[in-house]
Structure formats: C-alpha cells, structure tokens
Design a protein around this motif. Structure first.
Motif, PDB file in Angstrom:
ATOM      1  N   ARG A   1     -14.994  -3.894   8.558  1.00  0.00           N
ATOM      2  CA  ARG A   1     -13.962  -3.141   9.275  1.00  0.00           C
ATOM      3  C   ARG A   1     -13.683  -1.818   8.547  1.00  0.00           C
ATOM      4  N   GLU A   2     -13.734  -1.867   7.206  1.00  0.00           N
ATOM      5  CA  GLU A   2     -13.565  -0.629   6.433  1.00  0.00           C
ATOM      6  C   GLU A   2     -14.671   0.372   6.748  1.00  0.00           C
TER       7      GLU A   2
ATOM      8  N   LYS B   1     -13.459  -7.913   6.181  1.00  0.00           N
ATOM      9  CA  LYS B   1     -12.760  -6.652   5.925  1.00  0.00           C
ATOM     10  C   LYS B   1     -13.719  -5.526   5.549  1.00  0.00           C
TER      11      LYS B   1
ATOM     12  N   ALA C   1     -14.027   1.856  10.135  1.00  0.00           N
ATOM     13  CA  ALA C   1     -12.947   2.851  10.093  1.00  0.00           C
ATOM     14  C   ALA C   1     -13.436   4.153   9.460  1.00  0.00           C
TER      15      ALA C   1
ATOM     16  N   GLU D   1      -5.082  -2.275  10.410  1.00  0.00           N
ATOM     17  CA  GLU D   1      -4.776  -2.188   8.974  1.00  0.00           C
ATOM     18  C   GLU D   1      -5.605  -1.119   8.270  1.00  0.00           C
ATOM     19  N   GLU D   2      -6.721  -0.781   8.877  1.00  0.00           N
ATOM     20  CA  GLU D   2      -7.550   0.291   8.304  1.00  0.00           C
ATOM     21  C   GLU D   2      -7.053   1.669   8.732  1.00  0.00           C
TER      22      GLU D   2
END
Lengths: 324, 324, 324, 324
Positions: free
Chosen positions: D85-86, D82, D89, D117-118
């Motif tokens: 991915r953050e 995650k 984003a 989700e981001e």
C-alpha cells in the motif's frame, strides 16, 4: 378483516408492463385469504358492461413475463358520467362485490375517486410508463419502457456513429421527461430535452453541436421528450444550422409493450400483495405508492394532490451535467 | 498465392450488423497467411483521402458483438468520378497495396467495378440489411434487422391487443419486401404489404379488416415495407373505412444497428475468410455470395446482372397464406 | 385432395423454439382448407391416452413469440410397444382422424415410421435445437438456441476479460457440434471443441493457451460441446497446465427455451404450411425438410438414412481457422 | 474546491455492469472542472505496479452500454500488506495524484480504509451484483444481474412447462438472497430459498411439491441462492421424494456480464458524478451510497458498520407469500 368474499380487479388507461404482475399478486394474495377474484375486462368500460373473466391462481400463475395486460384496457368516456358509474356499481353489487382494485394512472385515480361515491371501496395501484403520477415515486412500466428506449437508442447510435451523423430521437413523455432523462443518460446522449426544462432555446442546442463539430466529432445524439417540440423540425433545424446530416427517429409504441423488466415484475408483485394487505386491514379508498423506495399508501383524494419530486433538482443537475 | 504483402479493407454504403465479423475474419485469415491489413475509414471517401487505421488481430479480436462498423462508412459522390478513383488507386499503390476488400451493397459493387479499371483487385462481400442484392441469397445484416423488427412488432402488438386497436408498422425495404415478409410472418401480422406485390388495392386491406372486425376481433396488425405507401396515410384510411382505432409506428433506424445476431456473425466470419481464400488462389475481382446456403463467388460484373429469387414464389405464397 | 376432414398435431421429444409457429401454420393452413385440427398433448404419450385440445385459429393466432410448445411434449417409452401404438391409432380413428402431423427429432421420426404401420398417415416436421437430423439442413430451434448461447457467452466473456481469466463454456450437442461451432464462432471463442473432430488431444488445447499467454494475453475462451469431455475437468486441467485462472460455465437448459428467433418463427411457419400442402396433394408418410435452403420432403424411411452435410468440410475448415 | 489537478480511478473485486457508467461520469465531471483523470488497470494490483491508462472524455464517451469494466479488475492479495500500500501511495504521489476513486464491494471498501492511512483521499462507489453491502440500498450491477437471471429462468421455465418437470435453478448470492428473491419473484418461482432464511428444512420443500403434484400440476420451479445448499443434491432429493423428474441449472457467470440495464447506467452515472461533487466540496474518505433511493455519502469506516435492511421484513414477507 371484514368479511370480504369476492373482489374485482381491472386495468385502465394506457397499458404498462408490470400490470400483469400486479394482477397476479392480487389474485394470489386474495386466494390465499379465501377471497374470490373476478377480472373486469377493458377497464371502467368493462365495468359498465360487466364483461368479466374468472381469475384463479392457475389463470395467472405464469403471466409475469407477458407484456400488456391480460385484462385489456381502455379509456372510458362513459365512466365520466354518473349514470354509468351507478350502473357499474350496481353490476358489482349484484354480483356480491363491493371492492375493486384498479391499476392505472392519474385518469384511473380520478375515476376511482368518483366511483367511491357509489359506495364501492376502490384500491388503486399506480401503473403508467410515463412515471407522471404525483403520489408515487415509481409507477409500473417505467423501468421496462426506459430499458426499451435505451436499447433502441443504443442501436440508433451504432448506425449514427458509423455514418457520422446527428440523430434526434423522440421518446414518450408529454409532461414528464423521466423516460427522456433516463434513456438519454443511459444511452450517452449528448443533449437531452425535457418538457420540465425546455424554454425554446434552439440556439443553445445548435450552438453546442456546432462547437462539438468544430472539435472534430461528427456524431451527435439528441434525445427529446415528445412534449418538447416536433422532432422532425428539430432535426431539420440542426441540419440547416450546423451542416451535419441529421436524422430523426420516433420510438413510439414499442415503449409501451414488451416483456416486463425484473423491477416491474417485482414492484407489480409487491404492489398487488400490498393492495390486498390494505383490504385485510379493512382500510378503504387508498392508493398504493412508493415513497423513499418503500411501500406506502394514501387516501385517494390526498394522492391526487401530491407532487412527485423523488428525483430532486440536485440529482437532475448531476445527471444533466453529464450530457453537456 | 501470388506474393501479396498488404491488403486494404473498407465498409461502404449503409452500415449493417455483421460487417465487423467480416472485417475480423479478413484480418485473422490474412494475418495467418502473413499478410498485413490496413483499414480504410469511411468507405470509398476514406480511400480518396487515405484515412486509415492499422488492423492487427488484437484490434479486431472482440468486435463480433459490436453493431455498426468499426471502420465507419459513407456513400461517396466523389468516387463516382474517375479522377478521384485514380487518386484512391494511387494512394493504395504508394502504400504497397493492390488489393482491396470492400464490404457493402450494390452501390459498393458498382464502385468496385469502376475501381478495378485502375488496376486494383477488388473482392466484395455483400452487406446490406435489405437483402436486396441480386447476386446473393443472403446479405450481412438482414437476420439482425429482421430480429430487431420482429421484437419491436411483438412489443407493439402487446399494446395493440391490450387496447383493441389496429397497428400499422412500417419497416425498411424500399424495393424488396424481405424485412416486411419475415418480420410480419414472425410477429403474426394479419396483413403484410410488400413492394413486389402491392398494386394499390387499399380496399382489399380495409375490407379484410372490416370482415375481421365483424367476426368479433378488435386487434389487427398490418406490416408495410417503406416502399409501398405512406404508413400514416394508410392508418388514417383504415380508421376512416373501418371505424377501428388505428395507430402507426415507423421502426426506422433501430433496424440498422444493434449487436449482430449469431447468423450475421457466423456468415460475416465465413464470408471474410472466404474472401481471403479467393486472394490465396490469386483470383481477382470477385464477389463472395451465398447460393443454396453455400459460399460461392462471382465475377463482379456478372454479379450485378444476377437476380435473387432464393425465396421463390412457392414459398412466398405459402407464407403469405398465413397472414390472411 | 382426398376428403380429409380432421387431422391431429403433436410435438414430441425435446422442446424447441419454433414448434409453436409450426403448430400455428398447420392450424391456419388446415382451417383455410376447411380441415379441423385436434391438438394432442404431451407427444406420443398423449396419443395413447388421447389427451387432446381443440385448435382453432383463435387459439394459435398469437403463439409465434412463445417459447416451448403449447402442446407440451414427452419422450414416450410406451409408444415403443406395438400394443400402445395400436391403442393410439384406435383413438385417432374412433375420432375420425387418420392423419397426424408430428413435430420433433429423430426419435419422433422413428415413432412415425412405426406408427404408419397402424394405417395412420404421418407427416413429420423437424424440430430439435441440436440440428442433428440427417434429413434436413435445418431443424427448428437451432437458431434460437445458438443466439441464446452466443448472448450468454458474450456475457461470460465480459467478465472473463475484466478479470483476465480462461473461461470454459459447455454448450449442448452430444453428437453434433453445430451449437458449439456457431456460438463459439459468433462469440469469438479462442478454441472450439466439437464431438465430430475431438480426438482427446488436451495438450494441443493447453499448449495453445500457454503460447497465447506468453504472447501477453490473459483472457482465453474455450467453447466445448457437451459430448466432448467433462467441462469441469477441462477447466481444472487448463489451470494446472497453464497457470491461468480458469472457470467453467455450463449453459444447460436456457438453450432450450426462450422466445423464438425470427428465423425459427419463419421456418416453423413455412414447414407447417408445407406439411398441409403435402396433405392437400394426398401424399403420405413424408418428412418436411430443408435442402439448399429450400423446402423439400422425403419418405419417412429414406429420411432416417440421410446424412446432413450442409456445412461441408470446406466451410468448417474456414470457420475453425478463425478460432486458432 | 481545493486545488485538485489530477485524480485516479479504479475498479476492484468482482466486475459489475454499471462500473463503466461510473467511470464515465467521474471522467466527465472531473474534466468539466479541469481535473485530469488517470485510469488504474486491474484494481489495487495495478495501483501497486502503476499500470495506467489516460482517460479523456473521448475515451469514455460511448462505454455506458459495455459490460464488465474497461479498467479491468482483480482481488489483490498484495494490497492487504502495508508495504504494497505504501508503494501504491508513492506511485500516486510521484505522479501528482492524492485522490483515488475506487469502485467495488466491501473488499474494495476495506482496502480503501487501509489505504487512507497512507495519506490518499479515497472516495468509494458501491459496485457488486450481489447487493451485499451494508452501507447502500443499491449497488451497481444488481439490476442487470437480476434481469439476466430472470430472463434465463424464463427460458428454463418454458422448457420445464413443456416437459412437466421440476426445475431447480441456482443463482448467485452466497450471503444475501437478493438476486434469488428478485429473479425468483419475477420469474414466478414456486419456491425461493434464501440464505437469510434457510434452516435446512428440506421436507417443507418436498412436501409442498408433493401437494402441488397431488393438485394436478407437474411443473414446479425452485430458485435457490448459491449460499443455501447444493443445487444438484436438492434436485436429486426432490426427484426421490416426490417422483417428479427434476433438473438442475446453475446460472453461473452469465449473471456478472452483459450490457448494463438502464438503471445500472443511470445509477452508475449519478454515483460517479456525485463522487466528484464530494471532491469539489473538499470532503475526504467517503463512500457514495443510496438511502431511500437518494444519493448520500458516509465516512468509510462508518459505512462498513452499517446494515442494509432496505427491503424490510414486511416487504420480504409480502413477496415470499406469492411464491407459496
């Protein structure tokens, strides 16, 4: 399955890559059911003269990769007359055959409809590079023809880019622009002229090229279906109106031949096997077709009345938007 | 080696597959010697306007498989005038360049001969699909063009055999029939018409086809170089005189483009590397050539006076005997 | 010309594209002289068992574009024994044949030398994709094999570049690195390992890749002839020593087959026609060869003693310099 | 259409021919709407490090015929976490981008599901040669891979027939046998082993070959998907059990690369244009797919749960019947 002992198979009309795979699949499927297959040479003409060749599994084992049709083909004027169709039917019956598999386009289909009146059961398989049959989304030979045209246009564009020229390339398709649309899209054409859409607006073509030229590009590629306009004239017009050196290429007969693509071999195989499946179920006078990318079959007469709109207007629009 | 710091490279005349390999080899060989390479765009025209692109090893690493020429090309009318050649020479010298590698055909060679009077050292590399330069047995692009023509004729013959027709195929070559001879031989043509041999004897062509037809064959393939006669007229004549349905195909620009064959990549690489070898040895105004399948070089002016007879009459006769 | 009425032709050893063109040219040239041709199936083995097929001009008219050999081939252990060669000679003589055209590599040539002791006149034509015969600069099949390998490596490189990997590609050639050299050069390999040059210096390979990687490039292409080392091991070693993900591809049998290139069809045609020319002049026990890109012929035994150095060390060096 | 000003596009997972056409279509369609496109290099990894390239229409005009992906690709382990991915984003948002088009297979789709989700809107386009995505009948690259495999097997069969051997050819496809089924059918394989069907019954394979051999044929072709069994072992087993000389060929990475077929260019173009159509309609987190040969789209999560059965069991059976 009725007691079918022997069937005949022929190819008719323009030759198309994939016809050999269909022949092979008919022979393999029939032989596996104990049915003997007789090849009729040169289409309906050969049916009238009963020119034949025996077709065993060994005869067709390795023909998938061959262009053209091993059974030869023709457009038969004689078969348009009832007397010749009667002779053809007599030939078949005298040789213990009352079932015929005929591979070809709409002309072949019309011949089949006439011929069934002589009491012969005819199963048709769609084969024509132009993909211009209303009954089937796909017709054998189209994929190979499109790949051949695309590769040829790729080569022409290499030279066109090197020299900074406009190239006008004419591809096959008198009434249907599928080959032009696909090969034009695939080869990154700047403009694609389709018989279905063309309304004679030469100015919009030359204006686009002028704008293009003003933007600094000197290479331009126009793909035109043969049914649209004279390609030579178009190239001249472009050169006059825009000042960009323009050259024409007519792809011609290279689009008909060549080793079939994997798709034409696969679909030829499936269609041929499916034709024998229809016989096995004792169904009569059907045409094998592709609908929603699946095998289906129609009554011969119904088939002629259908319209092909598999590539619906939405998809047409999407793709054409990319060539503007 | 003299103290060469920077050289220029250009492609001129008709584009030919393999030119990119020659460019790559010039760049790799020069960079390995610490020499900088400047690419001149659009041939001699780009030299006059000094349109350039830097050429590092990374710029050319993966261009061997690309058709056309990454430097673009042109036939320059301006370069025929001394004032423009002076301007071109000035451009080069102002940029610290007094050596030019020019890739092209006889027109390029003539431009180089004129240009050396402006004090620029020009090394030529033969590139033209027609193989029509007297100085070299081989010219870049020929092998690719012949393979393209052969594959196209293969496809046309598939269709021709399926329908029982005579096909007349026109290939490139105004003065030299090499493409016609090779592609015709390779594609099993029944007759090959070469500009070097043709004396207008249409009767011998149609008589052979008639005889052929009498023997029971209905498929016939004629390959004709564009310099010989009008292919369309020839096809009409054949149909009239022999009664066999005849169709014409003009291969056209597809013969110029396409991914280069292995031979054109290899010979382009060798010729490019050899050109830099000549520079290393401080030799001037030379053209790289192939003689007896080996790399040699000639003085520019001597080169123009040479006649190519690598495929001597004995071999011509041997091969033509196979198409009768 | 002596009174030759009937000759035999066979293909032996590994199959090679272009063999069919040589067969066709032998048949066409012989038939034009009124000589009958018998095809021997499966090489020298078929000679022992006298497995034959008649070869008329119609049988071979359209075989130029077919891969493999229509006469099939084999490596015959029995033919190494005199008793079987006697049987083979007897077969031929009983059928009125005392001349054989044998198409193949050095093994075929050795068989021919043994066989002439049985009083059969043998004319050899060099056919082997590896180009590993000392007597001829060119052997049928090489050009097709190199183009096939080049196109395959082009594809592998596409994927290799997309992923940023090192690809190790093994091509054919146990003793001679011609296929590796040509396809490696043509496909822009970064390193080419040839059996003639390789001395086991793995470090120089991995060091070059490390340097390369340090310079910021993450794609690397190594072409290795099968005679050099185990490609799988090499890829593992490269990955271990350099940290770059490495993958191996062994091209294998695809290099043997396929539609022949234009060159293999042309040279097959020329060599076949030339073989019949030798017969016409009543010369015996010769091998057709290419020297300085021209047709020549040698005595069978002399031929075996020759060394091929057509691509002399200077040209080797030139080209290898481009892959460093 | 919401006010989208800038979007990003990337390719991820195994490279597949046709990805470039999808990129081109995204760029053309977006630019025509006034939307700027940023190319992300090396898939999700490049998103984390924000490695980018600007993508104008000129940058992508002529990329349809290129193999691989011009944006490079990777399988990103970091993107499974995650935190990365953050970061990805954040990169996008800091550059004014909140929409991503991601081209790839099921792994790419899973990454997209996590990534949305981001707060990034992700539109997926199916691209993987194996055609192993449940959501789409067709995935980019399959047609090219099948044609490459078919042409390679054609070549292998030439040699196999010439020598009278059994050839075992391994093609790609760990879980799905589409490539094996299509290329095996197209290349006239005698047996095709698919992961979906294979139950370890080696005897049925060798028994069929023995029967075949008893019938007098000495050439046999087995196509096996890589997920089925070790091809090398299989060839050994066949040779032991049947006495027929057997050779193995592993096609490997050549199946990934190469110039895309016309179909992959056309479907890539359509899918790319359709992706922008979805954006225009302000729809979010969708995957473009083919159903019944038409363009459709699904919610990302729904897509992952779908099963592909476009080639239903009836058609499978039909075609497999032809290889027995």
């Amino acid at each position: 399955m009725e007691n079918i002992r022997k069937i005949a198979v022929l190819t008719s009309g323009g030759d198309a890559p994939g016809m050999n795979s269909a022949i092979r699949a008919v022979v393999f499927s029939a032989c596996n059911l104990g049915i003997e297959v007789v090849g009729i040479l040169r289409g309906y003409d050969g049916l009238i003269d009963f020119e034949t060749a025996p077709l065993s599994m060994d005869d067709v084992r390795n023909i998938n990769n061959r262009g053209g049709t091993i059974l030869f083909t023709s457009r038969s004027d004689r078969f348009l007359k009832k007397e010749y169709r009667e002779k053809a039917a007599l030939n078949l019956r005298e040789n213990g055959i009352d079932t015929l598999v005929a591979i070809g386009g709409d002309g072949t289909l019309r011949g089949a409809i006439d011929f069934k009146e002589e009491g012969i059961n005819v199963i048709c398989i769609p084969g024509t590079i132009d993909r211009d049959m209303g009954c089937s989304e796909y017709t054998l030979g189209f994929d190979t023809a499109v790949n051949t045209a695309t590769e040829a246009i790729d080569k022409i564009r290499d030279s066109s880019i090197s020299h900074g020229r406009c190239s006008v390339v004419e591809v096959m398709g008198r009434k249907k622009g599928y080959i032009a649309l696909w090969s034009g899209m695939a080869a990154s054409a700047d403009a694609i002229l389709l018989p279905e859409k063309w309304q004679g607006d030469f100015d919009s073509v030359t204006d686009a090229i002028k704008k293009h030229h003003t933007d600094g590009r000197d290479c331009y590629l126009v793909v035109v279906a043969e049914g649209v306009t004279d390609a030579e004239e178009l190239a001249k017009l472009i050169q006059e109106k825009t000042g960009i050196e323009s050259r024409v290429s007519v792809l011609g007969y290279i689009q008909r031949g060549g080793q079939p693509s994997a798709k034409d071999r696969m679909y030829g195989s499936l269609m041929g096997a499916y034709a024998v499946e229809i016989l096995k179920e004792s169904r009569k006078n059907r045409v094998v077709a592709i609908k929603n990318d699946l095998l289906v079959d129609y009554d011969l007469e119904e088939a002629l009345s259908l319209k092909n709109n598999s590539l619906d207007s939405f998809q047409y629009q999407l793709s054409l938007r990319l060539s503007e």
